[in-house]
Design an enzyme around this catalytic site. Structure first.
Site, PDB file in Angstrom:
ATOM      1  N   HIS A   1       0.864  -1.179   0.000  1.00  0.00           N
ATOM      2  CA  HIS A   1       0.000   0.000   0.000  1.00  0.00           C
ATOM      3  C   HIS A   1       0.904   1.233   0.000  1.00  0.00           C
ATOM      4  CE1 HIS A   1      -2.845   2.926   1.770  1.00  0.00           C
ATOM      5  NE2 HIS A   1      -3.816   2.114   1.430  1.00  0.00           N
TER       6      HIS A   1
ATOM      7  N   ASP B   1       3.247  -3.913   8.180  1.00  0.00           N
ATOM      8  CA  ASP B   1       2.004  -3.169   7.958  1.00  0.00           C
ATOM      9  C   ASP B   1       0.864  -4.153   8.187  1.00  0.00           C
ATOM     10  OD1 ASP B   1      -0.296  -2.057   6.982  1.00  0.00           O
ATOM     11  OD2 ASP B   1       0.528  -1.491   5.032  1.00  0.00           O
TER      12      ASP B   1
ATOM     13  N   GLN C   1      -4.342  -4.759   7.401  1.00  0.00           N
ATOM     14  CA  GLN C   1      -5.325  -5.754   6.938  1.00  0.00           C
ATOM     15  C   GLN C   1      -5.163  -7.085   7.655  1.00  0.00           C
ATOM     16  OE1 GLN C   1      -7.769  -4.987   4.969  1.00  0.00           O
ATOM     17  NE2 GLN C   1      -7.079  -3.079   3.982  1.00  0.00           N
TER      18      GLN C   1
ATOM     19  N   LYS D   1     -10.428   0.041  10.480  1.00  0.00           N
ATOM     20  CA  LYS D   1     -10.509  -1.187   9.699  1.00  0.00           C
ATOM     21  C   LYS D   1     -10.851  -2.394  10.567  1.00  0.00           C
ATOM     22  CE  LYS D   1      -7.211   0.345   6.198  1.00  0.00           C
ATOM     23  NZ  LYS D   1      -8.006   0.685   5.011  1.00  0.00           N
TER      24      LYS D   1
ATOM     25  N   CYS E   1      -4.708   2.452  -3.682  1.00  0.00           N
ATOM     26  CA  CYS E   1      -3.473   2.987  -3.089  1.00  0.00           C
ATOM     27  C   CYS E   1      -2.321   2.017  -3.270  1.00  0.00           C
ATOM     28  CB  CYS E   1      -3.651   3.297  -1.614  1.00  0.00           C
ATOM     29  SG  CYS E   1      -4.821   4.616  -1.318  1.00  0.00           S
TER      30      CYS E   1
HETATM   31  C1  LIG Z   1      -2.397  -2.673   3.728  1.00  0.00           C
HETATM   32  C2  LIG Z   1      -2.735  -1.275   4.152  1.00  0.00           C
HETATM   33  N1  LIG Z   1      -1.774  -0.496   4.682  1.00  0.00           N
HETATM   34  C3  LIG Z   1      -2.028   0.758   5.104  1.00  0.00           C
HETATM   35  C4  LIG Z   1      -3.273   1.311   4.982  1.00  0.00           C
HETATM   36  C5  LIG Z   1      -3.480   2.727   5.436  1.00  0.00           C
HETATM   37  O1  LIG Z   1      -4.322   2.780   6.551  1.00  0.00           O
HETATM   38  P1  LIG Z   1      -4.910   4.189   7.003  1.00  0.00           P
HETATM   39  O2  LIG Z   1      -5.527   4.803   5.797  1.00  0.00           O
HETATM   40  O3  LIG Z   1      -5.917   3.824   8.033  1.00  0.00           O
HETATM   41  O4  LIG Z   1      -3.789   5.004   7.546  1.00  0.00           O
HETATM   42  C6  LIG Z   1      -4.307   0.532   4.428  1.00  0.00           C
HETATM   43  C7  LIG Z   1      -5.680   1.039   4.279  1.00  0.00           C
HETATM   44  O5  LIG Z   1      -6.022   1.861   3.473  1.00  0.00           O
HETATM   45  C8  LIG Z   1      -4.023  -0.776   4.001  1.00  0.00           C
HETATM   46  O6  LIG Z   1      -4.978  -1.537   3.463  1.00  0.00           O
END
Ligand SMILES: Cc1ncc(COP(=O)(O)O)c(C=O)c1O
Ligand SMILES: Cc1ncc(COP(=O)(O)O)c(C=O)c1O
Lengths: 408, 153, 408, 153
Positions: free
Chosen positions: A121, A198, A201, A224, A364
């Site tokens: 991401h 990270d 998910q 999430k 993203c």
């Molecule tokens: C794998 C992953 N990493 C990071 C993020 C970023 O999370 P957030 O937008 O809550 O900061 C997301 C979600 O959009 C994600 O799916």
């Protein structure tokens, strides 16, 4: 099939209508819906105990502080961690930026390498790109196998002492593929690299215990995992958090402030400058209470069964291609796909007319889109409140999309 | 006709599948690029201008049916027009799509009289999130035309 | 006295009891209480429209995006600004850090000076200290007059081309003194320095219009103006925001992401990496709606009257010293004081037994405490929901504190 | 007696206003500092140790009545005691204040027998936010004693 169906009543939004149909919410990878208990916890906080934390000798302030710090204990123990190593952040993105700026700026230099995967991401790429630009380090990418899992077969080729950070996701928000935590973890350790997971998910969908996975830092977001927006968590090993610089200055994160210089409060407060997201922490705690009551094992099982069913049903649709592992033990409940020559954005619009919420776009993860050589994908993602009938409705609606686009 | 059938009219799907003037120009031309980061649509075009006249154009990029069809129809519509006419068309299009305010350029008595095939994109207005898809090509065109006339100012 | 008394019914927490007494909440400078309309707006959002923003083609996502961007328009117009120059942040602290890191790191160097006042909150000091350390700049302090306002009489002495930033608060959270916005603004302009206004205590309490005050950046927090925790705003002049680097990388803030480098989205999204505080933005908008309906002029007047009354009543208590301007036109409704040799912390405890919430401590302004040569102060701070009877209760309770400490 | 009168007993206010052993030591000693950033309390002390015995001590700093009285009473209590005894006292104090778990050291039959004047601080337990005020001096003492015995380990 494991039946969590009765939980649906806890989620008020699930009874709303969209375009004349009952909402079918298949976008939990973007953000999840909230049970009443989470909304009530925040509302109760605001109606009864709202005050700023850590700063006061009055009753409300004390209650708010206990609720905030109590939330930290709950969120920490949800991942098998100590509260003292659990930092509240705005979300996963902020948490990873903390690591990149707070640890990376001081510990990376010219020629150093940051090993990532092509499935990351942007939240786990862009901060590293910025730090790489500042320090002269560079990003090195692992790519994917035919089954869309991270290809670690040529790990040897890229793994050497120059690799200082290995940063990857526990589950891809596009392919649903689980990250090779063990393999990448061992590889990182073998060259003394820092491991950043990270878990945006991962933590929402399966039991995670930081004493069982060998990582240095882990990041995830409340929104999430049934919690509110505006808060997430950064967990780190005590030594790593100690050697990390704060990335924001202000109240609450200090020990002593002189005119020209200051010293910092102990971890975790060192990383929490200013008024924190207090009500959000209370909501976050209520969310982990809810998840704990349902049981993360049950949630994981439920999603696995639902995903198995979804992959089966989707395979009946002609010209539909799934971008993700076929083996459900290698994946979670996030299913990206393309359907004939119908652009994902058009798919989302057509499904939305039937009340079905899926996402379309690059999620993203533009480098992954480029790697897969697709402009975008459509993505259905499941959570504990989804049921097989919703998969059936998805399939029906996709068949309708074929009709509208004149595909026989 | 359902709202969806209204959106995905025959002519739109045709332009989506058979975009006009895909490719790039060889001779002198200006180039401009645009994208919608939130949905991943990318659009780029080459415009050849001679004596204030658009003598040729070509489009590149990828995106949804709406963005591609809008671009393809735009190609058809602008080649042979003067820069001023193309700017006027852009304005009329944006009014039709309710992107900018103004009196509707579409004459219900004479469908297609003013904007031709482009009027088929009217169905998009019922899908507010898709309006920016239809708009992408035109915003990129505006940039290209500004660039083409930069020397004049 | 201007009567906003009927508004109290909108704030559920005001009917709660603390230690057997009805709550007397005099800690609004720390955080304010929330009207039902703000709580309902957030609840409604979560129950009906919750989705991630900017990313989707489905109905909920579109609704959420419109609510989030609509909130930006409302918050912007509340301060006379354009939405395009209004960035949502976690709060004032994060906003000032954005400025310090995003603008300061690139624009400050060895020997440059950052002019601040001794009355600043840590949020407007520590970020500058950090940037000073990174760049070789130094902080220069203005001190106070006998009436606790910023002493600008020797401004000439410190004002020269080395001053690149002038950062100060619109209202002190300790003394209640209003900042000399005009004088410092003109001074800053005369040497081409950047003007940063910490408006955390200003925007909540009086009408502020960025087209009327000449500053480059302004920061404030929702939770200090009836809104939720977890959100605040950074306003900046278009040119300044353009030349500022993002301080967080991630989703939503990008234009194009390649493997090694990325380009950024236009302002304001460039500064909003990741999932933003969506529900919080909705609550923030409801808060400014509420404030607008009451009228900022009325609120300012109400607080001025209440402060006049409070200063009068407090002056009746022997051995009580107020640290703040006597002239109510130079101050807001935040009153710091000491009482005989009773430590502020003890005062707060004694008042709390009567249900009265005041703050005791250094109020995140340790350099000011040192300058005033006090270990801490007690602080009562008023907002639109406070009434004169609460001042009377405060005075009674302070008299009781004297008795308990055996002061005749 | 009200909870407040219970908290602010005569003896506490006396120690607050007339702290014992304020100042600093001249001869050889160890020094330690502690503070509670949230309320601004600061505490520092010098401890002179000879042959495992605390032969003198002095305190500095500023803070609320509870932190000052706790420090002052501590001064009275530790001078003349061995390091081990001082550590034991610290433990007993923290048990009394419910900071650490353990069986109450306070004998209701014989008030003051175990902890002397310090038992007057029991009233603080009803005010949870103030417990850290009472604790500050003792935490700082522990650090000083650790430092004093550092060579031994
Ligand atoms: C794998 C992953 N990493 C990071 C993020 C970023 O999370 P957030 O937008 O809550 O900061 C997301 C979600 O959009 C994600 O799916
Ligand atoms: C003057 C001033 N500046 C900055 C802040 C910091 O605001 P926040 O904690 O919401 O980031 C505050 C409030 O604590 C304040 O009073």
């Amino acid at each position: 099939m494991s039946d969590l169906r009765s939980l649906r009543a806890d989620f008020p939004i699930l009874s709303r209508e969209v375009n004349g149909h009952k909402l079918v919410y298949l976008d939990s990878a973007a953000t999840t819906q909230k049970p009443v208990s989470v909304l009530d916890a925040m509302d109760r906080y605001y109606r009864n105990s709202n005050a700023n934390v850590h700063r006061g000798a009055h009753t409300l302030s004390n209650e708010a502080t206990e609720m905030y710090e109590g939330a930290r204990v709950k969120v920490a123990s949800f991942i098998g961690a100590q509260a003292a190593q659990t930092v509240f952040t705005r979300g996963t993105t902020t948490a990873i930026n903390h690591i990149a700026y707070g640890w990376g700026l001081d510990h990376l230099g010219e020629g150093d390498r940051i090993l990532v995967t092509i499935a990351e991401h942007h939240a786990n790429l862009v901060p590293w790109q910025i730090i790489a630009r500042h320090t002269g380090a560079e990003l090195v990418y692992l790519e994917l196998t035919d089954d869309y899992t991270v290809d670690t077969s040529d790990l040897e080729a890229v793994l050497d002492e120059r690799v200082k950070v290995v940063a990857f996701s526990g589950m891809s928000n596009v392919t649903g593929a689980l990250g090779p935590i063990d393999v990448l973890g061992k590889a990182a350790r073998s060259v003394g690299a820092l491991i950043v997971l990270d878990a945006a998910q991962l933590v929402p969908h399966s039991p995670v215990d930081v004493t069982e996975v060998d990582v240095d830092f882990m990041a995830f977001s409340a929104h999430k995992m049934l919690g509110p927006t505006g808060i997430g968590a950064l967990w780190g090993k005590a030594e790593r958090l100690e050697e990390m610089e704060p990335t924001e200055g202000g109240g609450e994160m200090i020990n002593m402030v002189e005119r020209q210089t200051s010293t910092w409060a102990p971890v975790p407060h060192k990383f929490e400058a200013g008024t924190p997201p207090i009500a959000e922490a209370v909501g976050f705690a209520a969310a982990v209470d809810y998840l704990t009551a349902v049981g993360m094992e049950n949630i994981a099982l439920h999603e696995q069964e639902l995903t198995t069913y979804a992959l089966e049903r989707l395979s009946e649709i002609p010209d539909l291609k799934v971008y993700g592992p076929k083996d459900v033990t290698h994946r979670g409940g996030t299913v990206s796909f393309e359907l004939a020559d119908i652009h994902p954005h058009d798919i989302a619009t057509i499904l939305d007319q039937d009340g079905i919420a899926v996402r379309a776009g690059h999620h993203c993860a533009r480098p992954l889109m480029k790697y897969l050589d697709v402009p975008a994908t459509a993505r259905a993602s499941f959570y504990l409140y989804n049921v097989p009938e919703e998969v059936d409705l998805l399939v029906d609606s996709l068949m309708n999309a074929r009709r509208i686009f004149g595909i026989a | 006709m359902s709202q969806l059938d209204e959106l995905y009219r025959e002519v739109i799907l045709d332009h989506y599948r058979n975009p006009r003037k895909r490719g790039s120009l060889k001779g002198p031309h200006v180039h401009a690029e645009g994208n919608n980061p939130s949905c991943g649509d990318e659009f780029a075009l080459d415009v050849a201008v001679e004596d204030g006249l658009i003598i040729d154009a070509a489009m590149q990029g990828q995106g949804c049916s709406i963005s591609q069809a809008s671009g393809s129809m735009m190609m058809d519509a602008i080649v042979g027009k003067s820069i001023d006419e193309a700017r006027d068309l852009t304005h009329k299009f944006k009014v039709m799509m309710t992107i900018v305010d103004g009196d509707s350029p579409v004459d219900p008595e004479r469908p297609g009289a003013v904007l031709g095939d482009l009027e088929a994109l009217q169905g998009v207005r019922r899908f507010p999130v898709r309006i920016k898809c239809a708009d992408l090509a035109w915003t990129t065109l505006s940039e290209a035309l500004d660039r083409a006339t930069d020397g004049d100012r």
